[in-house]
Design a protein around this motif. Structure first.
Motif, PDB file in Angstrom:
ATOM      1  N   ILE A  14       6.147 -20.242  31.798  1.00 41.57           N
ATOM      2  CA  ILE A  14       6.587 -19.948  30.437  1.00 41.57           C
ATOM      3  C   ILE A  14       6.124 -21.050  29.487  1.00 41.57           C
ATOM      4  O   ILE A  14       5.585 -20.787  28.399  1.00 41.57           O
ATOM      5  CB  ILE A  14       8.120 -19.793  30.385  1.00 41.57           C
ATOM      6  CG1 ILE A  14       8.551 -18.523  31.136  1.00 41.57           C
ATOM      7  CG2 ILE A  14       8.608 -19.736  28.949  1.00 41.57           C
ATOM      8  CD1 ILE A  14      10.047 -18.357  31.249  1.00 41.57           C
ATOM      9  N   VAL A  15       6.325 -22.308  29.911  1.00 46.31           N
ATOM     10  CA  VAL A  15       5.894 -23.443  29.084  1.00 46.31           C
ATOM     11  C   VAL A  15       4.376 -23.430  28.921  1.00 46.31           C
ATOM     12  O   VAL A  15       3.847 -23.606  27.818  1.00 46.31           O
ATOM     13  CB  VAL A  15       6.355 -24.773  29.720  1.00 46.31           C
ATOM     14  CG1 VAL A  15       5.843 -25.962  28.909  1.00 46.31           C
ATOM     15  CG2 VAL A  15       7.875 -24.814  29.825  1.00 46.31           C
ATOM     16  N   PHE A  16       3.664 -23.199  30.024  1.00 50.46           N
ATOM     17  CA  PHE A  16       2.207 -23.184  29.992  1.00 50.46           C
ATOM     18  C   PHE A  16       1.702 -22.023  29.144  1.00 50.46           C
ATOM     19  O   PHE A  16       0.695 -22.147  28.439  1.00 50.46           O
ATOM     20  CB  PHE A  16       1.668 -23.076  31.420  1.00 50.46           C
ATOM     21  CG  PHE A  16       0.187 -23.253  31.535  1.00 50.46           C
ATOM     22  CD1 PHE A  16      -0.438 -24.392  31.059  1.00 50.46           C
ATOM     23  CD2 PHE A  16      -0.589 -22.265  32.122  1.00 50.46           C
ATOM     24  CE1 PHE A  16      -1.809 -24.560  31.166  1.00 50.46           C
ATOM     25  CE2 PHE A  16      -1.961 -22.414  32.224  1.00 50.46           C
ATOM     26  CZ  PHE A  16      -2.571 -23.576  31.748  1.00 50.46           C
ATOM     27  N   LEU A  17       2.415 -20.896  29.198  1.00 55.01           N
ATOM     28  CA  LEU A  17       2.022 -19.722  28.429  1.00 55.01           C
ATOM     29  C   LEU A  17       2.099 -20.005  26.928  1.00 55.01           C
ATOM     30  O   LEU A  17       1.198 -19.619  26.163  1.00 55.01           O
ATOM     31  CB  LEU A  17       2.921 -18.544  28.794  1.00 55.01           C
ATOM     32  CG  LEU A  17       2.548 -17.162  28.259  1.00 55.01           C
ATOM     33  CD1 LEU A  17       1.161 -16.760  28.735  1.00 55.01           C
ATOM     34  CD2 LEU A  17       3.567 -16.127  28.716  1.00 55.01           C
ATOM     35  N   VAL A  18       3.159 -20.681  26.511  1.00 54.74           N
ATOM     36  CA  VAL A  18       3.294 -21.050  25.097  1.00 54.74           C
ATOM     37  C   VAL A  18       2.132 -21.954  24.686  1.00 54.74           C
ATOM     38  O   VAL A  18       1.526 -21.781  23.618  1.00 54.74           O
ATOM     39  CB  VAL A  18       4.644 -21.752  24.841  1.00 54.74           C
ATOM     40  CG1 VAL A  18       4.709 -22.298  23.419  1.00 54.74           C
ATOM     41  CG2 VAL A  18       5.797 -20.794  25.095  1.00 54.74           C
ATOM     42  N   PHE A  19       1.797 -22.919  25.563  1.00 54.52           N
ATOM     43  CA  PHE A  19       0.692 -23.841  25.270  1.00 54.52           C
ATOM     44  C   PHE A  19      -0.635 -23.094  25.181  1.00 54.52           C
ATOM     45  O   PHE A  19      -1.430 -23.327  24.258  1.00 54.52           O
ATOM     46  CB  PHE A  19       0.631 -24.908  26.364  1.00 54.52           C
ATOM     47  CG  PHE A  19      -0.567 -25.815  26.263  1.00 54.52           C
ATOM     48  CD1 PHE A  19      -0.628 -26.802  25.291  1.00 54.52           C
ATOM     49  CD2 PHE A  19      -1.635 -25.668  27.139  1.00 54.52           C
ATOM     50  CE1 PHE A  19      -1.736 -27.638  25.200  1.00 54.52           C
ATOM     51  CE2 PHE A  19      -2.749 -26.494  27.048  1.00 54.52           C
ATOM     52  CZ  PHE A  19      -2.793 -27.490  26.075  1.00 54.52           C
ATOM     53  N   ILE A  20      -0.875 -22.167  26.118  1.00 58.31           N
ATOM     54  CA  ILE A  20      -2.131 -21.409  26.127  1.00 58.31           C
ATOM     55  C   ILE A  20      -2.254 -20.540  24.876  1.00 58.31           C
ATOM     56  O   ILE A  20      -3.341 -20.408  24.297  1.00 58.31           O
ATOM     57  CB  ILE A  20      -2.217 -20.534  27.390  1.00 58.31           C
ATOM     58  CG1 ILE A  20      -2.409 -21.415  28.625  1.00 58.31           C
ATOM     59  CG2 ILE A  20      -3.354 -19.538  27.302  1.00 58.31           C
ATOM     60  CD1 ILE A  20      -3.722 -22.145  28.669  1.00 58.31           C
ATOM     61  N   ILE A  21      -1.155 -19.955  24.440  1.00 59.42           N
ATOM     62  CA  ILE A  21      -1.180 -19.121  23.228  1.00 59.42           C
ATOM     63  C   ILE A  21      -1.556 -19.963  22.009  1.00 59.42           C
ATOM     64  O   ILE A  21      -2.324 -19.526  21.142  1.00 59.42           O
ATOM     65  CB  ILE A  21       0.178 -18.426  23.028  1.00 59.42           C
ATOM     66  CG1 ILE A  21       0.384 -17.363  24.117  1.00 59.42           C
ATOM     67  CG2 ILE A  21       0.259 -17.776  21.655  1.00 59.42           C
ATOM     68  CD1 ILE A  21       1.761 -16.713  24.101  1.00 59.42           C
ATOM     69  N   ILE A  22      -1.015 -21.185  21.948  1.00 54.91           N
ATOM     70  CA  ILE A  22      -1.362 -22.079  20.843  1.00 54.91           C
ATOM     71  C   ILE A  22      -2.848 -22.431  20.886  1.00 54.91           C
ATOM     72  O   ILE A  22      -3.545 -22.390  19.857  1.00 54.91           O
ATOM     73  CB  ILE A  22      -0.500 -23.366  20.898  1.00 54.91           C
ATOM     74  CG1 ILE A  22       0.973 -23.015  20.645  1.00 54.91           C
ATOM     75  CG2 ILE A  22      -0.988 -24.388  19.876  1.00 54.91           C
ATOM     76  CD1 ILE A  22       1.921 -24.182  20.841  1.00 54.91           C
ATOM     77  N   VAL A  23      -3.343 -22.764  22.092  1.00 58.02           N
ATOM     78  CA  VAL A  23      -4.766 -23.092  22.245  1.00 58.02           C
ATOM     79  C   VAL A  23      -5.635 -21.884  21.887  1.00 58.02           C
ATOM     80  O   VAL A  23      -6.678 -22.018  21.233  1.00 58.02           O
ATOM     81  CB  VAL A  23      -5.066 -23.556  23.688  1.00 58.02           C
ATOM     82  CG1 VAL A  23      -6.574 -23.745  23.902  1.00 58.02           C
ATOM     83  CG2 VAL A  23      -4.338 -24.857  23.987  1.00 58.02           C
ATOM     84  N   TYR A  24      -5.186 -20.709  22.304  1.00 59.65           N
ATOM     85  CA  TYR A  24      -5.933 -19.484  21.990  1.00 59.65           C
ATOM     86  C   TYR A  24      -6.015 -19.270  20.478  1.00 59.65           C
ATOM     87  O   TYR A  24      -7.067 -18.885  19.951  1.00 59.65           O
ATOM     88  CB  TYR A  24      -5.251 -18.293  22.663  1.00 59.65           C
ATOM     89  CG  TYR A  24      -5.929 -16.961  22.403  1.00 59.65           C
ATOM     90  CD1 TYR A  24      -7.080 -16.607  23.091  1.00 59.65           C
ATOM     91  CD2 TYR A  24      -5.406 -16.069  21.474  1.00 59.65           C
ATOM     92  CE1 TYR A  24      -7.706 -15.386  22.857  1.00 59.65           C
ATOM     93  CE2 TYR A  24      -6.015 -14.852  21.233  1.00 59.65           C
ATOM     94  CZ  TYR A  24      -7.167 -14.516  21.935  1.00 59.65           C
ATOM     95  OH  TYR A  24      -7.781 -13.311  21.689  1.00 59.65           O
ATOM     96  N   SER A  25      -4.917 -19.539  19.782  1.00 60.02           N
ATOM     97  CA  SER A  25      -4.897 -19.385  18.324  1.00 60.02           C
ATOM     98  C   SER A  25      -5.867 -20.363  17.667  1.00 60.02           C
ATOM     99  O   SER A  25      -6.606 -19.998  16.735  1.00 60.02           O
ATOM    100  CB  SER A  25      -3.478 -19.619  17.793  1.00 60.02           C
ATOM    101  OG  SER A  25      -2.571 -18.697  18.357  1.00 60.02           O
ATOM    102  N   VAL A  26      -5.881 -21.608  18.162  1.00 63.13           N
ATOM    103  CA  VAL A  26      -6.824 -22.597  17.628  1.00 63.13           C
ATOM    104  C   VAL A  26      -8.259 -22.168  17.928  1.00 63.13           C
ATOM    105  O   VAL A  26      -9.161 -22.320  17.095  1.00 63.13           O
ATOM    106  CB  VAL A  26      -6.538 -23.991  18.230  1.00 63.13           C
ATOM    107  CG1 VAL A  26      -7.572 -25.007  17.753  1.00 63.13           C
ATOM    108  CG2 VAL A  26      -5.139 -24.465  17.853  1.00 63.13           C
ATOM    109  N   GLY A  27      -8.471 -21.614  19.142  1.00 62.16           N
ATOM    110  CA  GLY A  27      -9.804 -21.127  19.509  1.00 62.16           C
ATOM    111  C   GLY A  27     -10.275 -20.007  18.600  1.00 62.16           C
ATOM    112  O   GLY A  27     -11.470 -19.929  18.266  1.00 62.16           O
TER     113      GLY A  27
END
Length: 273
Positions: free
Chosen positions: A238-251
């Protein structure tokens, strides 16, 4: 035109991911080629290698795509990240669904709990009931010597009865309490005539290589351990998923920057053609 913040951030994040992927990939290869490696280690090597290779490829695509303004590589990176988000989301939901049932049962006068396979989800039960799967798991248990700590302690009856055992130790390293066997020491028990209908009573053996590794209680102990670990992994996901979504948005911002810069350069060059 100067690099935008999103491109720089994606570049830094993927450079760190690239550095992390190298030791992960190396560890997987090392596990698979150890001359004295256990069956469990060799079994784990394949997913570790796959994870390392995936992180290496994705981080390179993101790094080159963001820093060198290669739009198609950044597009491939975003696609891989989107797939990863879906996989993590599905796995997290699945992990919570299959681990919502089952718990150890307290035993009167004992410091440990005992575990029954029927208390857990059908999906987990089927995984350990499969002969091929269980042969591999049992080999891992035997190779890792999960019962050695009990053998080395060689506690008195009172000490053993009040001890706190892990689910695997409780299920695999001793006979079920319902069998009424007499504790001698370590993993040594004296069988007695019993009216218990538990099939594990006949399966138990004092042989250190057998013990209760073929017992239903051992399978239940393994499932209980899986369940506990999967819940922990699900929380981390869950924590990693939130982080990945943020990175995806920046990407996505970096991808938009690449397209805008490419369009700008094309228009600039076209004006002087």
């Amino acid at each position: 035109m100067a690099f935008r913040l999103s491109n720089n951030l994606i570049g830094v994040l993927n450079f760190v991911t690239f550095l992390l992927s190298v030791p992960i990939l190396g560890a997987g290869i090392w596990l698979g080629h150890r001359a004295d490696g256990t069956e469990c280690e060799r079994y784990l090597s394949a997913p570790v290698i796959a994870l390392g290779a995936f992180l290496l490829a994705v981080s390179l695509a993101g790094l080159v795509g963001a820093c060198c303004r290669v739009t198609w590589l950044l597009w491939a990176y975003l696609l891989a990240m989107f797939v990863l988000i879906l996989v993590l989301f599905c796995f997290t939901v699945f992990a919570f669904v299959v681990t919502n049932r089952g718990a150890g049962e307290a035993v009167s006068g004992r410091g440990y709990k005992e575990y029954r396979l029927g208390d857990y989800s059908n999906w987990l039960q089927k995984r350990v009931e499969n002969t091929r799967n269980w042969d591999r798991i049992r080999s891992c248990l035997q190779d890792s010597k999960v019962c050695k700590s009990l053998q080395d302690k060689n506690e008195t009856v009172a000490q053993f009865m009040s001890s706190s055992l892990s689910p695997i130790e409780s299920g695999c390293c001793k006979p079920p309490t319902s069998c009424g066997y007499t504790y001698v020491g370590g993993t040594d028990w004296t069988p007695v005539t019993t009216n218990s209908t538990d099939p594990d009573c006949k399966t138990w053996s004092n042989d250190a290589s057998a013990l209760c590794y073929n017992c239903q209680s051992c399978k239940a102990g393994v499932v209980a351990t899986f369940q506990r670990n999967w819940k922990r992994v699900a929380v981390v996901c869950i924590v990693f998923l939130v982080f990945i979504i943020i990175v995806y948005s920046v990407g996505c911002c970096a991808f938009r920057n690449n397209r805008r810069d490419n369009a700008y350069r094309g228009g600039w060059k076209g004006g002087y053609a």
